[in-house]
Motif scaffolding. Sequence first.
Motif, PDB file in Angstrom:
ATOM      1  N   HIS A  42       0.814  -1.212   0.000  1.00 24.79           N
ATOM      2  CA  HIS A  42       0.000   0.000   0.000  1.00 24.79           C
ATOM      3  C   HIS A  42       0.856   1.275   0.000  1.00 24.79           C
ATOM      4  CE1 HIS A  42       0.898  -0.437   4.287  1.00 24.79           C
ATOM      5  NE2 HIS A  42       0.609   0.846   4.410  1.00 24.79           N
ATOM      6  N   VAL A  43       2.039   1.225   0.594  1.00 18.60           N
ATOM      7  CA  VAL A  43       2.903   2.408   0.627  1.00 18.60           C
ATOM      8  C   VAL A  43       3.349   2.766  -0.790  1.00 18.60           C
ATOM      9  CG1 VAL A  43       5.083   3.365   1.484  1.00 18.60           C
ATOM     10  CG2 VAL A  43       3.682   1.916   2.972  1.00 18.60           C
ATOM     11  N   GLU A  46       0.306   4.139  -2.784  1.00 19.26           N
ATOM     12  CA  GLU A  46      -0.041   5.507  -2.414  1.00 19.26           C
ATOM     13  C   GLU A  46       1.010   6.497  -2.906  1.00 19.26           C
ATOM     14  OE1 GLU A  46      -0.547   5.390   1.839  1.00 19.26           O
ATOM     15  OE2 GLU A  46      -2.244   4.010   1.685  1.00 19.26           O
ATOM     16  N   THR A  47       2.276   6.144  -2.773  1.00 19.50           N
ATOM     17  CA  THR A  47       3.354   7.040  -3.186  1.00 19.50           C
ATOM     18  C   THR A  47       3.347   7.248  -4.696  1.00 19.50           C
ATOM     19  OG1 THR A  47       4.703   6.323  -1.312  1.00 19.50           O
ATOM     20  CG2 THR A  47       5.849   7.410  -3.131  1.00 19.50           C
ATOM     21  N   GLY A  49       0.907   6.534  -6.802  1.00 19.74           N
ATOM     22  CA  GLY A  49      -0.388   7.036  -7.244  1.00 19.74           C
ATOM     23  C   GLY A  49      -0.568   8.518  -6.983  1.00 19.74           C
ATOM     24  N   GLY A  50       0.199   9.056  -6.029  1.00 20.74           N
ATOM     25  CA  GLY A  50       0.062  10.458  -5.669  1.00 20.74           C
ATOM     26  C   GLY A  50       0.296  11.411  -6.825  1.00 20.74           C
ATOM     27  N   THR A 183       9.098   1.362   1.623  1.00 24.44           N
ATOM     28  CA  THR A 183       7.863   0.589   1.737  1.00 24.44           C
ATOM     29  C   THR A 183       8.004  -0.481   2.812  1.00 24.44           C
ATOM     30  OG1 THR A 183       8.429  -1.152   0.157  1.00 24.44           O
ATOM     31  CG2 THR A 183       7.559   0.918  -0.760  1.00 24.44           C
TER      32      THR A 183
END
Length: 196
Positions: A42-43, A46-47, A49-50, A183
Motif C-alpha cells: 500500500h505504501v 499511495e506514493t 499514485g500520488g 515501503t
Amino acid sequence: MGEVVVVENLTLDGVMQAPGGADEDLRGGFRHGGWARPYADHVAAETMGGGMGADGAMLFGRRTYEQFHGFWAGQTDGNPYTEVLNRKHKYVASRGPAGPLPWANSSPLAGEATAAVAALKREVAGDLVVLGSGELVRSLAAAGLVDVYLLSIHPLILGTGTRLFADGAAAYRRLRLTGTVTTTTGVMIATYRPAG
C-alpha cells in the motif's frame, strides 16, 4: 515549462527488464519477469499514485506503449491507474513507421525523439512522465533532458537483464537525492534531480 520525470522499477544491480510479469520482456532469454510483484504494498501504491493525477502527459517508447495498451486500455476493474492512463495524452517515440496508435489520446513523436521531447518540454503544462521505455530514457538522459528520476529500488539482485544505464549509455552526471520513501517490503522509492 514541463519537466521530464522518469519512473522506473529497478533491482539493486540496476535491472529494469520485465518487472511486472513473466512474459513481459523475454529478450536475451530473460527468465526473471515479474520480479517486482512480490514487493508491492500500500505504501508504494499511495506514493506512486500520488503523482498520477497531476497535469501533464506521458512519454513512451513504442514497445512499452504497446505493452501498456495491451493491458491497461481494456481494464474494467475500477483501478484508478486505468482512468488516468486512458485520459492522459500519450506521446510515443518509435524508430520505425509510427502507424496508427490504438489507445485514446495518443500521438507519435515527430522526428528525432530528443528534439521532439525538448520541444514538448516548452509546450506541455505539467510533467512529461516516462514509464519503462529504457531506450527512450537512455537517449533523453544522454541529451540532458531528464529533470527527475523517481526510482523504486527493490532489495533484489538478478545479475542478468537489461539495466537502466548500460556501460556508456549516458554521459557522467551527478544527481542529488530530494526525497525517499521506504515501503513495508523494503523497496526504497528515491527521487533524484540532476545536481548543479
